[in-house]
Design an enzyme around this catalytic site. Structure first.
Site, PDB file in Angstrom:
ATOM      1  N   TYR A  68      22.855   9.677 -12.956  1.00  0.00           N
ATOM      2  CA  TYR A  68      21.721  10.508 -12.816  1.00  0.00           C
ATOM      3  C   TYR A  68      21.959  10.371 -11.095  1.00  0.00           C
ATOM      4  N   ARG A  78      25.880  17.078   0.434  1.00  0.00           N
ATOM      5  CA  ARG A  78      25.790  18.427   0.370  1.00  0.00           C
ATOM      6  C   ARG A  78      24.628  19.098   1.145  1.00  0.00           C
ATOM      7  N   ASP A  82      24.040  20.870   4.859  1.00  0.00           N
ATOM      8  CA  ASP A  82      23.172  22.317   4.972  1.00  0.00           C
ATOM      9  C   ASP A  82      22.040  22.079   6.057  1.00  0.00           C
ATOM     10  N   MET A  86      21.614  23.883   9.608  1.00  0.00           N
ATOM     11  CA  MET A  86      20.820  25.002   9.921  1.00  0.00           C
ATOM     12  C   MET A  86      19.933  24.553  11.176  1.00  0.00           C
ATOM     13  N   PHE A 109      20.880  28.080   3.709  1.00  0.00           N
ATOM     14  CA  PHE A 109      19.491  27.606   3.289  1.00  0.00           C
ATOM     15  C   PHE A 109      19.118  28.051   1.847  1.00  0.00           C
ATOM     16  N   ASN A 130      14.975   7.357 -16.307  1.00  0.00           N
ATOM     17  CA  ASN A 130      15.693   6.915 -17.376  1.00  0.00           C
ATOM     18  C   ASN A 130      15.919   5.558 -17.335  1.00  0.00           C
ATOM     19  N   ASP A 141      15.612   1.518 -26.029  1.00  0.00           N
ATOM     20  CA  ASP A 141      16.249   2.730 -25.747  1.00  0.00           C
ATOM     21  C   ASP A 141      15.295   3.903 -25.497  1.00  0.00           C
ATOM     22  N   ASN A 148      19.833  12.407 -24.636  1.00  0.00           N
ATOM     23  CA  ASN A 148      19.646  12.237 -23.059  1.00  0.00           C
ATOM     24  C   ASN A 148      21.111  12.209 -22.432  1.00  0.00           C
ATOM     25  N   SER A 151      21.703  15.786 -21.956  1.00  0.00           N
ATOM     26  CA  SER A 151      20.744  16.246 -20.728  1.00  0.00           C
ATOM     27  C   SER A 151      21.336  15.994 -19.318  1.00  0.00           C
ATOM     28  N   THR A 155      22.917  18.574 -16.695  1.00  0.00           N
ATOM     29  CA  THR A 155      22.668  18.903 -15.186  1.00  0.00           C
ATOM     30  C   THR A 155      23.802  18.658 -14.311  1.00  0.00           C
ATOM     31  N   THR A 207      17.059  19.776 -18.342  1.00  0.00           N
ATOM     32  CA  THR A 207      15.766  19.088 -17.748  1.00  0.00           C
ATOM     33  C   THR A 207      14.808  19.279 -19.119  1.00  0.00           C
ATOM     34  N   THR A 210      15.232  16.475 -21.475  1.00  0.00           N
ATOM     35  CA  THR A 210      14.813  15.425 -20.938  1.00  0.00           C
ATOM     36  C   THR A 210      13.216  15.236 -21.045  1.00  0.00           C
ATOM     37  N   THR A 217       9.620   9.225 -26.379  1.00  0.00           N
ATOM     38  CA  THR A 217       9.825   7.735 -25.826  1.00  0.00           C
ATOM     39  C   THR A 217       8.537   6.995 -25.482  1.00  0.00           C
ATOM     40  N   HIS A 290       5.114  26.182  -8.975  1.00  0.00           N
ATOM     41  CA  HIS A 290       4.222  25.223  -8.491  1.00  0.00           C
ATOM     42  C   HIS A 290       4.210  24.034  -9.329  1.00  0.00           C
ATOM     43  N   GLU A 292       6.583  22.428 -10.847  1.00  0.00           N
ATOM     44  CA  GLU A 292       7.731  21.831 -10.605  1.00  0.00           C
ATOM     45  C   GLU A 292       7.284  20.762  -9.192  1.00  0.00           C
ATOM     46  N   TYR A 294       4.812  19.187  -8.553  1.00  0.00           N
ATOM     47  CA  TYR A 294       4.324  18.154  -9.043  1.00  0.00           C
ATOM     48  C   TYR A 294       4.956  17.278 -10.027  1.00  0.00           C
ATOM     49  N   SER A 305       2.543   3.606  -6.815  1.00  0.00           N
ATOM     50  CA  SER A 305       1.499   2.804  -7.503  1.00  0.00           C
ATOM     51  C   SER A 305       2.122   1.277  -7.731  1.00  0.00           C
ATOM     52  N   SER A 321      -9.031   5.289 -12.991  1.00  0.00           N
ATOM     53  CA  SER A 321      -9.077   6.462 -11.925  1.00  0.00           C
ATOM     54  C   SER A 321      -7.903   6.952 -11.773  1.00  0.00           C
ATOM     55  N   THR A 365      -5.838  14.066  -5.745  1.00  0.00           N
ATOM     56  CA  THR A 365      -4.662  13.522  -4.782  1.00  0.00           C
ATOM     57  C   THR A 365      -5.496  12.456  -3.733  1.00  0.00           C
ATOM     58  N   LYS A 368      -6.406   9.216  -5.521  1.00  0.00           N
ATOM     59  CA  LYS A 368      -5.125   8.207  -5.488  1.00  0.00           C
ATOM     60  C   LYS A 368      -4.680   7.573  -4.175  1.00  0.00           C
ATOM     61  N   HIS A 425       4.946  22.436   6.014  1.00  0.00           N
ATOM     62  CA  HIS A 425       4.286  21.680   5.026  1.00  0.00           C
ATOM     63  C   HIS A 425       4.903  21.256   3.834  1.00  0.00           C
ATOM     64  N   PHE A 426       5.874  22.037   3.395  1.00  0.00           N
ATOM     65  CA  PHE A 426       6.646  21.229   2.214  1.00  0.00           C
ATOM     66  C   PHE A 426       7.444  20.135   2.598  1.00  0.00           C
ATOM     67  N   HIS A 427       8.243  20.299   3.526  1.00  0.00           N
ATOM     68  CA  HIS A 427       9.044  19.166   4.037  1.00  0.00           C
ATOM     69  C   HIS A 427       7.852  17.794   4.196  1.00  0.00           C
TER      70      HIS A 427
HETATM   71  C1  HEA Z   1      13.613  17.932  -2.122  1.00  0.00           C
HETATM   72  C2  HEA Z   1      13.565  18.969  -1.380  1.00  0.00           C
HETATM   73  C3  HEA Z   1      14.136  19.031   0.244  1.00  0.00           C
HETATM   74  C4  HEA Z   1      14.507  18.108   1.037  1.00  0.00           C
HETATM   75  C5  HEA Z   1      14.538  16.546   0.846  1.00  0.00           C
HETATM   76  C6  HEA Z   1      14.748  18.699   2.272  1.00  0.00           C
HETATM   77  C7  HEA Z   1      15.232  17.923   3.549  1.00  0.00           C
HETATM   78  C8  HEA Z   1      15.488  18.580   4.648  1.00  0.00           C
HETATM   79  N1  HEA Z   1      15.340  20.024   5.095  1.00  0.00           N
HETATM   80 FE1  HEA Z   1      14.734  21.227   3.474  1.00  0.00          FE
HETATM   81  N2  HEA Z   1      14.189  22.859   2.358  1.00  0.00           N
HETATM   82  C9  HEA Z   1      13.738  22.641   1.053  1.00  0.00           C
HETATM   83  C10 HEA Z   1      13.768  21.457   0.480  1.00  0.00           C
HETATM   84  C11 HEA Z   1      14.168  20.144   0.988  1.00  0.00           C
HETATM   85  N3  HEA Z   1      14.485  19.921   2.210  1.00  0.00           N
HETATM   86  C12 HEA Z   1      13.633  23.892   0.471  1.00  0.00           C
HETATM   87  C13 HEA Z   1      13.146  24.118  -0.787  1.00  0.00           C
HETATM   88  C14 HEA Z   1      13.881  24.680   1.482  1.00  0.00           C
HETATM   89  C15 HEA Z   1      13.723  26.278   1.395  1.00  0.00           C
HETATM   90  C16 HEA Z   1      14.884  26.932   1.200  1.00  0.00           C
HETATM   91  C17 HEA Z   1      14.556  28.389   1.298  1.00  0.00           C
HETATM   92  O1  HEA Z   1      14.046  28.926   2.300  1.00  0.00           O
HETATM   93  O2  HEA Z   1      14.706  29.174   0.254  1.00  0.00           O
HETATM   94  C18 HEA Z   1      14.245  24.335   2.651  1.00  0.00           C
HETATM   95  C19 HEA Z   1      14.702  24.712   3.714  1.00  0.00           C
HETATM   96  C20 HEA Z   1      14.819  24.070   5.036  1.00  0.00           C
HETATM   97  C21 HEA Z   1      15.199  24.622   6.197  1.00  0.00           C
HETATM   98  C22 HEA Z   1      14.980  26.203   6.507  1.00  0.00           C
HETATM   99  C23 HEA Z   1      13.993  26.505   7.185  1.00  0.00           C
HETATM  100  C24 HEA Z   1      13.847  27.969   7.284  1.00  0.00           C
HETATM  101  O3  HEA Z   1      13.823  28.642   6.413  1.00  0.00           O
HETATM  102  O4  HEA Z   1      13.929  28.413   8.566  1.00  0.00           O
HETATM  103  C25 HEA Z   1      15.480  23.621   7.043  1.00  0.00           C
HETATM  104  C26 HEA Z   1      15.811  24.027   8.457  1.00  0.00           C
HETATM  105  O5  HEA Z   1      16.270  23.136   9.123  1.00  0.00           O
HETATM  106  C27 HEA Z   1      15.366  22.453   6.373  1.00  0.00           C
HETATM  107  C28 HEA Z   1      15.690  21.224   7.040  1.00  0.00           C
HETATM  108  C29 HEA Z   1      15.743  20.058   6.199  1.00  0.00           C
HETATM  109  C30 HEA Z   1      16.077  18.754   6.697  1.00  0.00           C
HETATM  110  C31 HEA Z   1      16.381  18.557   8.423  1.00  0.00           C
HETATM  111  C32 HEA Z   1      16.001  17.796   5.875  1.00  0.00           C
HETATM  112  C33 HEA Z   1      16.353  16.337   6.167  1.00  0.00           C
HETATM  113  O6  HEA Z   1      15.183  15.845   6.880  1.00  0.00           O
HETATM  114  C34 HEA Z   1      16.249  15.590   5.119  1.00  0.00           C
HETATM  115  C35 HEA Z   1      17.875  15.315   4.553  1.00  0.00           C
HETATM  116  C36 HEA Z   1      17.590  14.653   3.460  1.00  0.00           C
HETATM  117  C37 HEA Z   1      18.425  13.984   2.670  1.00  0.00           C
HETATM  118  C38 HEA Z   1      19.804  14.286   3.079  1.00  0.00           C
HETATM  119  C39 HEA Z   1      18.080  13.472   1.323  1.00  0.00           C
HETATM  120  C40 HEA Z   1      18.119  11.992   1.406  1.00  0.00           C
HETATM  121  C41 HEA Z   1      18.127  11.422   0.050  1.00  0.00           C
HETATM  122  C42 HEA Z   1      18.500  10.111   0.330  1.00  0.00           C
HETATM  123  C43 HEA Z   1      18.741   9.538   1.375  1.00  0.00           C
HETATM  124  C44 HEA Z   1      18.723   9.343  -1.156  1.00  0.00           C
HETATM  125  C45 HEA Z   1      19.385   8.197  -1.091  1.00  0.00           C
HETATM  126  C46 HEA Z   1      19.600   7.839  -2.228  1.00  0.00           C
HETATM  127  C47 HEA Z   1      20.070   6.582  -2.332  1.00  0.00           C
HETATM  128  C48 HEA Z   1      20.617   5.822  -1.448  1.00  0.00           C
HETATM  129  C49 HEA Z   1      20.324   6.146  -3.947  1.00  0.00           C
HETATM  130  N4  HEA Z   1      15.146  22.700   5.193  1.00  0.00           N
HETATM  131  C1  HEA Z   2       6.004  17.753  -3.605  1.00  0.00           C
HETATM  132  C2  HEA Z   2       5.802  18.871  -2.883  1.00  0.00           C
HETATM  133  C3  HEA Z   2       4.477  19.620  -2.741  1.00  0.00           C
HETATM  134  C4  HEA Z   2       3.197  18.869  -3.004  1.00  0.00           C
HETATM  135  C5  HEA Z   2       2.668  17.458  -3.418  1.00  0.00           C
HETATM  136  C6  HEA Z   2       2.513  19.954  -2.483  1.00  0.00           C
HETATM  137  C7  HEA Z   2       1.038  19.915  -2.625  1.00  0.00           C
HETATM  138  C8  HEA Z   2       0.317  20.978  -2.065  1.00  0.00           C
HETATM  139  N1  HEA Z   2       0.598  22.141  -1.601  1.00  0.00           N
HETATM  140 FE1  HEA Z   2       2.391  22.751  -1.215  1.00  0.00          FE
HETATM  141  N2  HEA Z   2       4.326  23.555  -1.430  1.00  0.00           N
HETATM  142  C9  HEA Z   2       5.317  22.811  -1.792  1.00  0.00           C
HETATM  143  C10 HEA Z   2       5.414  21.609  -2.114  1.00  0.00           C
HETATM  144  C11 HEA Z   2       4.470  20.865  -2.381  1.00  0.00           C
HETATM  145  N3  HEA Z   2       3.039  21.017  -2.269  1.00  0.00           N
HETATM  146  C12 HEA Z   2       6.677  23.746  -1.586  1.00  0.00           C
HETATM  147  C13 HEA Z   2       8.128  23.375  -1.827  1.00  0.00           C
HETATM  148  C14 HEA Z   2       6.058  24.907  -1.181  1.00  0.00           C
HETATM  149  C15 HEA Z   2       6.981  26.149  -0.746  1.00  0.00           C
HETATM  150  C16 HEA Z   2       7.850  26.735  -1.345  1.00  0.00           C
HETATM  151  C17 HEA Z   2       8.514  28.128  -0.713  1.00  0.00           C
HETATM  152  O1  HEA Z   2       7.796  29.062  -0.483  1.00  0.00           O
HETATM  153  O2  HEA Z   2       9.674  27.955  -0.510  1.00  0.00           O
HETATM  154  C18 HEA Z   2       4.857  24.799  -0.991  1.00  0.00           C
HETATM  155  C19 HEA Z   2       3.833  25.982  -0.751  1.00  0.00           C
HETATM  156  C20 HEA Z   2       2.603  25.766  -0.598  1.00  0.00           C
HETATM  157  C21 HEA Z   2       1.728  26.929  -0.370  1.00  0.00           C
HETATM  158  C22 HEA Z   2       2.169  28.439  -0.247  1.00  0.00           C
HETATM  159  C23 HEA Z   2       2.265  28.756   1.020  1.00  0.00           C
HETATM  160  C24 HEA Z   2       2.690  29.779   1.363  1.00  0.00           C
HETATM  161  O3  HEA Z   2       3.875  30.352   0.633  1.00  0.00           O
HETATM  162  O4  HEA Z   2       2.189  30.810   2.030  1.00  0.00           O
HETATM  163  C25 HEA Z   2       0.224  26.337  -0.581  1.00  0.00           C
HETATM  164  C26 HEA Z   2      -0.827  27.282  -0.443  1.00  0.00           C
HETATM  165  O5  HEA Z   2      -1.850  26.970  -0.877  1.00  0.00           O
HETATM  166  C27 HEA Z   2       0.380  24.825  -1.121  1.00  0.00           C
HETATM  167  C28 HEA Z   2      -0.609  24.324  -1.109  1.00  0.00           C
HETATM  168  C29 HEA Z   2      -0.543  22.978  -1.528  1.00  0.00           C
HETATM  169  C30 HEA Z   2      -1.814  22.046  -1.709  1.00  0.00           C
HETATM  170  C31 HEA Z   2      -3.331  22.351  -1.333  1.00  0.00           C
HETATM  171  C32 HEA Z   2      -1.182  20.799  -1.979  1.00  0.00           C
HETATM  172  C33 HEA Z   2      -1.972  19.673  -2.463  1.00  0.00           C
HETATM  173  O6  HEA Z   2      -1.794  19.287  -3.531  1.00  0.00           O
HETATM  174  C34 HEA Z   2      -2.270  18.590  -1.357  1.00  0.00           C
HETATM  175  C35 HEA Z   2      -3.178  17.568  -1.627  1.00  0.00           C
HETATM  176  C36 HEA Z   2      -3.129  16.311  -0.751  1.00  0.00           C
HETATM  177  C37 HEA Z   2      -4.007  16.147   0.155  1.00  0.00           C
HETATM  178  C38 HEA Z   2      -5.109  16.993   0.624  1.00  0.00           C
HETATM  179  C39 HEA Z   2      -3.814  14.892   0.931  1.00  0.00           C
HETATM  180  C40 HEA Z   2      -4.654  13.563   0.307  1.00  0.00           C
HETATM  181  C41 HEA Z   2      -6.159  13.786   0.154  1.00  0.00           C
HETATM  182  C42 HEA Z   2      -7.212  13.020   0.875  1.00  0.00           C
HETATM  183  C43 HEA Z   2      -6.935  12.136   1.717  1.00  0.00           C
HETATM  184  C44 HEA Z   2      -8.507  13.464   0.549  1.00  0.00           C
HETATM  185  C45 HEA Z   2      -9.397  14.354   1.538  1.00  0.00           C
HETATM  186  C46 HEA Z   2      -8.754  15.605   1.878  1.00  0.00           C
HETATM  187  C47 HEA Z   2      -9.369  16.487   1.624  1.00  0.00           C
HETATM  188  C48 HEA Z   2     -10.550  16.871   0.878  1.00  0.00           C
HETATM  189  C49 HEA Z   2      -8.789  17.932   2.405  1.00  0.00           C
HETATM  190  N4  HEA Z   2       1.702  24.719  -1.042  1.00  0.00           N
HETATM  191 CU   LIG Z   3       2.314  25.586  -4.945  1.00  0.00          CU
END
Ligand code: HEA
Ligand code: HEA
Ligand SMILES: [Cu+2]
Ligand code: CUA
Lengths: 653, 96, 195, 267
Positions: A68, A78, A82, A86, A109, A130, A141, A148, A151, A155, A207, A210, A217, A290, A292, A294, A305, A321, A365, A368, A425-427
């Site tokens: 995996y 890949r 990409d 971009m 993208f 795994n 196992d 497994n 799965s 993938t 998945t 899994t 398990t 959503h 996903e 988490y 942890s 806690s 969160t 934690k 935000h999401f990056h």
């Molecule tokens: C897991 C999710 C993930 C991760 C890691 C990243 C990583 C990065 N992303 Fe991505 N990104 C998305 C999920 C993710 N992104 C998603 C869901 C979208 C939206 C697509 C859409 O619009 O539909 C998006 C869109 C998105 C955009 C488009 C923004 C737009 O809409 O205008 C851009 C632009 O530059 C961008 C940049 C990057 C960059 C520079 C990194 C880099 O910083 C990070 C590069 C990371 C890696 C290459 C992975 C590294 C992993 C390892 C190093 C593992 C090594 C393992 C061993 C050694 C065992 N991302």
């Molecule tokens: C691992 C990935 C991950 C995680 C953990 C989260 C966590 C959270 N996300 Fe995010 N989210 C994404 C990945 C993630 N998100 C992705 C991929 C998208 C966009 C997909 C797309 O459109 O392409 C997205 C989009 C997204 C949206 C939609 C935005 C939009 O499309 O307009 C929103 C809106 O509510 C949101 C909210 C949150 C919130 C409130 C949390 C919370 O769980 C965060 C909680 C954590 C903290 C707040 C920090 C620690 C807390 C403290 C230190 C305590 C004190 C602080 C306070 C009381 C504030 N997320």
């Molecule tokens: Cu969400």
């Protein structure tokens, strides 16, 4: 449908080859060369048999785990290519077309998001689950070893479809979310969206299995004495993730299958006309989407942890806690999906209630984060690379959480939705949260899996490149989002944006250096593996059961099943001196035999997907028949286990 | 395991709970609303009957986990489907 | 082959049953979402026919009866296997298969009839949702039939044993689960249309 | 185009943003600083802090770490409830009678209809400063999202459906509005000019639009519906009655057909 569909080849014709742009063409070449290179290498080394019996047909959870992670690594190349393409495009494309035509940028993208979520993060997580969970709970196992393997191969089949789309045909242009009606045939005919649908559907089946496998398990195969409240945190988070998987993935299946039905059979779930309702797609997609995020981040929390306790040489603070917080997050994650479409036009009550539900997740969160902080407090902190990633995570993740909470406030979301603020935000959650977590886990458990440690210097370098690279690449996107820059922009006309986009490009380049450092680390460590050898099985002064056995572990994991009396079982035994496992058992152990069912079903899954994408119906049904035949055939076969004798020098990884 | 008696009781109940709504619909001897309620109630009761008599869902005993996972699933189904109807209904109402 | 002790065997079966139950829970969510979608789309007729114009009470009642009786026969099959009666097990399994096949036949007839009247799944959002919900149930029944026939073959080859009984038990769970889904289908999709 | 103009919605959304941001900083900044401080103070190599390997619980700390986020979220939740209702995009702004504008998303341009003035424009929308605006929005094509960033707010545009957005500009100036939801090849360039002007200028603008001689009818709408990237600004001096509503109803229509053939306002 106006396309020509031939009986033999469906709609596959010579125009499927990527001669339409040099970028696509070179991408295809690289993919092909990579595949061929691998085949040649294996042949040249004469390793086919070893590969087949040792890995491809293996049902050992440890080998499947490693496969995996290797899959994740291939896909991440890949995904990163990409991403950097971009960033380069956007850095260049002020009032010009940049170097990518729109249609190509759109494929990029879409494939970046799809690959990163489904084929990088998910396999990476599943691989870690795994490898580690059976060891952490003192089991020989997983509950269903052959399942497994299936799965894994499903993938891999999904990932294969994803990769082949680069060579034959095109990929989707509809983003990783595939919103209709744009993703319907009316606006995007051709095979792109179908590739997207089938690659995630097929891997999604894997998945789900899994998820089932790991719930059983964890609930059934724990060593005696390992009560639920004695389970390591990583196991707990793995359990919660698995529960999320089995309940969330049906929503993805339903939404994408309906989209496929619209596209191939002309149904009207999400079309503009004839009574379609595209809003329901977004609804269903995010019911899965959503949870996903988490699913991805909870295991990372588990890794943090483990790491923070081990490298602070201290018990985890507030274990109960942390457990409650994890389960609360898991349940709440099903109640917030609407925050992805606050701007669809729902009423104020709906938006406000979903907004508040979303913010509530910040409470567990936050707990934690505080618990990790207090684990470090009064500890003896060793700054090994996994610990560095953990500290980096804690500092950056709270920023991303904060932007998440801002997005969760509907009136703020109205002006930030669909902007690069959201991308930031999401990056900001995924890179420090998910990726740093998995990387920490990789460096933490690597010596367990391979018997030697990873080079520390390159690990630290990688961390710093990632940290700084991440900040440069994504902080500017917050600012750009507030300036109104939409996501998914191929060109733009606002000169104020360009400097920030150039900074972001530089950040992506630094991340590239971070990845190069990772490769260097691996390379250097392999070369010096004798010097870095871990002879004790416990290089970090670990606390949980996986460290009580040799590195690498024997196929049967534990010579005899350990008896657990406390939470940090291994740490406890080191203090009290009570041996966890008594002498090897006299009886032979039964270990599941290798099975070809996994690869066969993987191949069948690929055929189903490829046939469905290209309308090659015979191939699709042949694949289906093959899969059914394999399952039925296997059920007639009873001799599924072999004997091994612990204590004898059986071969191990 | 399941006794013959359990199986037969379950089946008898299921038959009654199936026939009832069908007869009510064919006979139309209740107002429309009433029949709809009857259909809903017999359906829920019959599902429970199946779960208890045929699927081995029990409150105590060795299949207890079935009940807890089922209840958990029900909560989530309620959230997902209830939420879907609420959200989609609200959107429909705001856009038509 | 090494004969694993019965205790180990039983534990493995228990794990498998639990895993299978979890799969059913996941499938229950899938069906619920299909029902939810059906409810959302139930008024999207787009000028096409609705259920009241299409559905036939006799057909529905027959289908329901077949499925209902099959849930009895499969329970009897499992009971027979559990008490060690091979012939009876096989008999009840065959009857179950026949009932299931009858159900499927009626369903296929009904749905192809709709298609012939220009009320296929591509006609309207409502019909798409209807065909998909009912069709998914039908596909599950088909899978159940294939499974049941495989088991018949295996009973013939291997006779009755712990492992076979456990396999049959899982099929029983699956079959009853499909019956529950069908209760939802006739209560939510069909019956209200006759009012 | 400089986005200097603001309006009450944009201001309120911004204010809320900074308000929420500042509140969260109160917790987030200390968390970051504490993390770094603790890591440094308890480092194995030469750290100063006491080492208590078995210390893993404290009632007071537990209550605090659950309590602080709960209180913060409590405060934020009241703001959310209040502001979401106050800033509901469907809610008409107080003041003068709003100017009604209907917006239709096409590939890849925007058609604006002024039902009360009986005119229509492409890729340009003008309105008097300080007058509330009431948009009704729909799409003929894929899902779009309507937004004028300088004025705040954003809402989806979907075929067969109508969404609403109420905005207002407080200053005179030119802004850029656009589709925010990816919709295909022309998405990047799918922008329009939004002009807020004095009442007098606005009247002059309306007259300019009226003075043209092209009418929005089936033929011209069919022409307009053809996909085009970066379409030029265009004016229509007359518009059929209820054009917008009929376009919406068109998709819900009785006819079994695929969209794409454009018969401007049948049924
Ligand atoms: C897991 C999710 C993930 C991760 C890691 C990243 C990583 C990065 N992303 Fe991505 N990104 C998305 C999920 C993710 N992104 C998603 C869901 C979208 C939206 C697509 C859409 O619009 O539909 C998006 C869109 C998105 C955009 C488009 C923004 C737009 O809409 O205008 C851009 C632009 O530059 C961008 C940049 C990057 C960059 C520079 C990194 C880099 O910083 C990070 C590069 C990371 C890696 C290459 C992975 C590294 C992993 C390892 C190093 C593992 C090594 C393992 C061993 C050694 C065992 N991302
Ligand atoms: C691992 C990935 C991950 C995680 C953990 C989260 C966590 C959270 N996300 Fe995010 N989210 C994404 C990945 C993630 N998100 C992705 C991929 C998208 C966009 C997909 C797309 O459109 O392409 C997205 C989009 C997204 C949206 C939609 C935005 C939009 O499309 O307009 C929103 C809106 O509510 C949101 C909210 C949150 C919130 C409130 C949390 C919370 O769980 C965060 C909680 C954590 C903290 C707040 C920090 C620690 C807390 C403290 C230190 C305590 C004190 C602080 C306070 C009381 C504030 N997320
Ligand atoms: Cu969400
Ligand atoms: Cu929203 Cu019709």
């Amino acid at each position: 449908m106006t396309e020509n569909v031939s009986l033999l080849f469906g709609r596959l014709g010579p125009d499927a080859l990527p001669f339409y742009s040099w970028v696509a063409f070179s991408g295809a070449l690289v993919t092909l060369a990579g595949g061929l290179g691998f085949l040649i290498l294996v042949t040249w080394l004469g390793q086919w048999r070893a590969l087949w019996t040792g890995w491809l047909t293996s049902v050992d959870h440890k080998r499947i785990g490693i496969m995996y992670i290797v899959l994740a690594l291939i896909m991440l190349v890949r995904g990163f290519v990409d991403a950097i393409m971009m960033r380069l495009q956007q850095a260049m494309a002020l009032n010009s077309d940049g170097y990518l035509p729109p249609e190509h940028f759109e494929q990029i993208f879409s494939s970046h998001g799809t690959i990163m979520i489904f084929f990088m993060a998910m396999p990476f997580m599943t691989g870690l689950l795994n490898y580690i969970i059976p060891l952490q709970i003192g089991s020989r196992d997983v509950a269903f070893p052959v399942l497994n393997a299936i799965s894994f191969w499903l993938t891999a089949a999904g990932a294969g479809l994803m990769l082949i789309s680069l060579v034959i045909g095109r990929f989707s242009t509809a983003g990783w979310t595939g919103y209709p009606p744009y993703s319907g045939v009316e606006f995007t005919p051709g095979v792109g969206v179908d590739y997207w649908i089938w690659s995630i559907l097929i891997s999604g089946v894997g998945t789900t299995m899994t998820g089932i496998n790991f719930i059983v398990t964890i609930l059934r195969k724990r060593a005696p004495g390992m009560l639920l409240m004695r389970m390591p945190m990583f196991t707990w988070t793995g359990l919660c993730s698995s529960v999320l998987i089995i309940f969330a993935f049906p929503a993805l299946t339903v939404s994408t299958v309906m989209l496929a039905l619209d596209r191939t059979l002309g149904m009207h779930f999400f079309t503009n006309d004839s009574g379609g309702n595209m809003m329901n797609y977004m609804n269903l997609f995010w019911i899965w989407g959503h949870p996903e995020v988490y699913i991805l981040v909870l295991p990372a929390f588990g890794i943090f942890s483990e790491v923070v306790a081990t490298f602070s040489s201290k018990r985890l603070f507030g274990y109960p806690s942390l457990v409650y917080a994890t389960t609360v997050i898991a349940i709440l994650s099903f109640t917030v999906w609407l925050h992805h479409f606050f701007t669809m036009g729902a009423g104020a009550n709906v938006n406000a209630i979903f907004g508040i539900a979303t913010m509530v997740i910040a409470v567990p969160t936050g707990v934690k984060v505080f618990d990790w902080l207090f684990t470090m407090f009064r500890g003896r902190i060793r700054f090994e690379p996994p610990m560095k990633f953990t500290i980096g995570f804690m500092c950056l993740f709270v920023i991303g959480g904060m932007s998440g909470v801002l997005l969760a406030i509907p009136p703020i979301n109205y002006s930030t939705h669909n902007t690069t603020f959201l991308v930031a935000h999401f990056h900001n959650m995924i890179i420090p949260g998910v990726l740093f977590g998995y990387l920490a886990g990789y460096m933490y458990w690597f010596p367990k899996a391979f018997g030697f440690q990873l080079d520390r210097k390159w690990g630290s370098r990688s961390f710093w490149f990632w940290l700084v690279g991440f900040l440069l690449a994504f902080m500017p996107l917050y600012a750009l989002g507030l300036m109104g820059m939409p996501r998914r922009m191929e060109t733009y006309g606002n000169p104020e944006w360009q400097p920030l986009l150039i900074v972001a490009f530089i950040g992506a380049c630094l991340i590239l250096l971070g990845i190069v450092s990772l490769v260097m680390q691996l390379w250097v460590s392999i070369k010096q593996r004798d010097a870095l050898k871990d002879t004790t099985g416990d290089p970090w002064d670990g606390r949980t059961l996986e460290w009580s056995i040799p590195s690498p572990p024997p196929v049967w994991n534990f010579d005899s099943v350990p008896v657990v009396t406390a939470r940090d079982a291994f740490h406890e035994s080191k203090i009290t001196g009570v041996v966890l496992s008594v002498a090897p058992e006299e009886e032979p152990l039964l270990i599941p035999r290798n099975s070809t069912v996994g690869p066969i079903i993987g191949a069948a899954g690929f055929c189903v997907g490829f046939g469905a994408v290209w309308f090659i119906w015979w191939l699709m049904f042949a694949g289906l028949a093959l899969a059914i035949a394999a399952i039925i055939g296997r059920s007639f076969f009873d001799d599924t286990e072999v004997e091994v004798f612990p204590g004898e020098g059986a071969e191990s990884i | 395991m399941r006794e013959m008696r359990t199986i037969l009781t379950g089946f008898a109940l299921a038959v009654i709970l199936t026939v009832l709504p069908f007869v009510a619909v064919i006979g139309q001897w209740l107002p429309r609303e009433g029949t709809l309620w009857l259909i809903a109630i017999t359906a829920v009761v019959q599902i429970t009957v199946h779960l208890y008599f045929f699927l081995g869902v029990e409150i105590t005993g060795k299949h207890r986990e079935r009940l807890s996972s089922l209840l958990f699933a029900c909560v989530l189904i309620f959230i997902m489907v209830g939420g879907t109807l609420w959200v989609m209904g609200n959107l429909y109402w705001r856009m038509m | 082959m090494i004969a694993a002790s019965d205790k180990v065997e039983e534990q493995i079966d228990e794990e498998t049953e639990f895993g299978f139950w979890l799969y059913l829970m996941s499938d229950a969510v899938l069906f619920s979402l299909l029902f939810g979608t059906f409810a959302v789309m139930s008024s999207n007729l787009a000028g096409g026919p609705g259920g009241s114009a299409l559905f036939d009470m006799k057909n529905l009642a027959t289908q329901t009866a077949l499925l209902l009786v099959s849930s009895l026969t499969i329970a009897l099959a499992h009971h027979a296997a559990h008490t060690g009666h091979l012939a009876r097990t096989l008999g009840w399994l065959v009857v179950t298969c026949l009932l299931g096949a009858g159900f499927l036949g009626l369903e296929i007839k009904e749905l192809s009839g709709f298609v012939a009247q220009d009320a296929g799944p591509g006609r309207s959002g409502y019909l798409s949702a209807f065909f998909t919900l009912v069709g998914t149930h039908g596909l599950h029944v088909t899978a159940g039939l294939i499974w049941a026939m495989t088991l018949i073959a295996q009973f013939l080859i291997k006779g009755i044993g712990l492992r076979m009984t456990s396999r049959l038990y899982r099929l029983t769970l699956f079959w009853h689960f499909l019956d529950i889904v069908w209760i939802g289908v006739f209560s939510l999709v069909y019956l209200p249309e006759f009012l | 185009m400089k986005q200097v103009v603001t309006g009450p919605i944009a201001e309120a959304e911004n204010a809320l943003m900074w308000q929420a941001f500042s509140l969260m900083l109160v917790v987030v900044v200390p968390v970051i600083l504490l993390t770094l401080f603790v890591a440094w103070r308890y480092r194995a190599a030469g750290g100063q802090g006491a080492y208590k390997p078995d210390w893993d619980r404290s009632r007071i700390i537990e209550i605090t770490v659950w309590g602080i986020p709960i209180v913060m979220i409590g405060i934020l939740a009241t703001w959310v409830w209040d502001r979401t209702h106050a800033l509901d995009p469907y809610k008409q702004l107080p003041g003068a009678e709003p100017l009604r504008i209907e917006a239709i998303a096409l590939d890849w341009k925007w058609l604006f209809i002024y039902p009360d003035l009986n005119i229509a424009t492409v890729n340009q929308v003008a309105f008097p400063v300080e007058q509330p605006l009431s948009f009704r929005i729909t799409s003929e094509v894929a899902m779009n999202s309507f937004m004028i960033p300088a004025l705040g707010g954003q809402i989806y545009a979907m075929a067969g459906m109508e969404t609403q957005l109420n905005l207002q500009a407080n200053e005179i100036g030119a802004m850029q509005g656009r589709n925010m939801q990816f919709s295909g090849d022309g998405f990047s360039d799918q922008t329009f000019e939004a002009l807020s002007m004095s009442q007098i200028d606005f009247e002059a603008w309306v007259n300019k639009v009226r003075s043209g001689d092209s009418a929005l009818d089936q033929a011209s709408f069919a022409e307009l519906s053809k996909p085009s990237i970066d379409a030029p600004i265009a004016y229509f001096s007359t518009v059929p009655q209820d054009f917008f509503s009929r376009r919406v109803a068109h998709f819900m229509g009785m006819e079994h057909e695929h969209a794409g053939h454009s018969d401007g306002g049948d049924k």
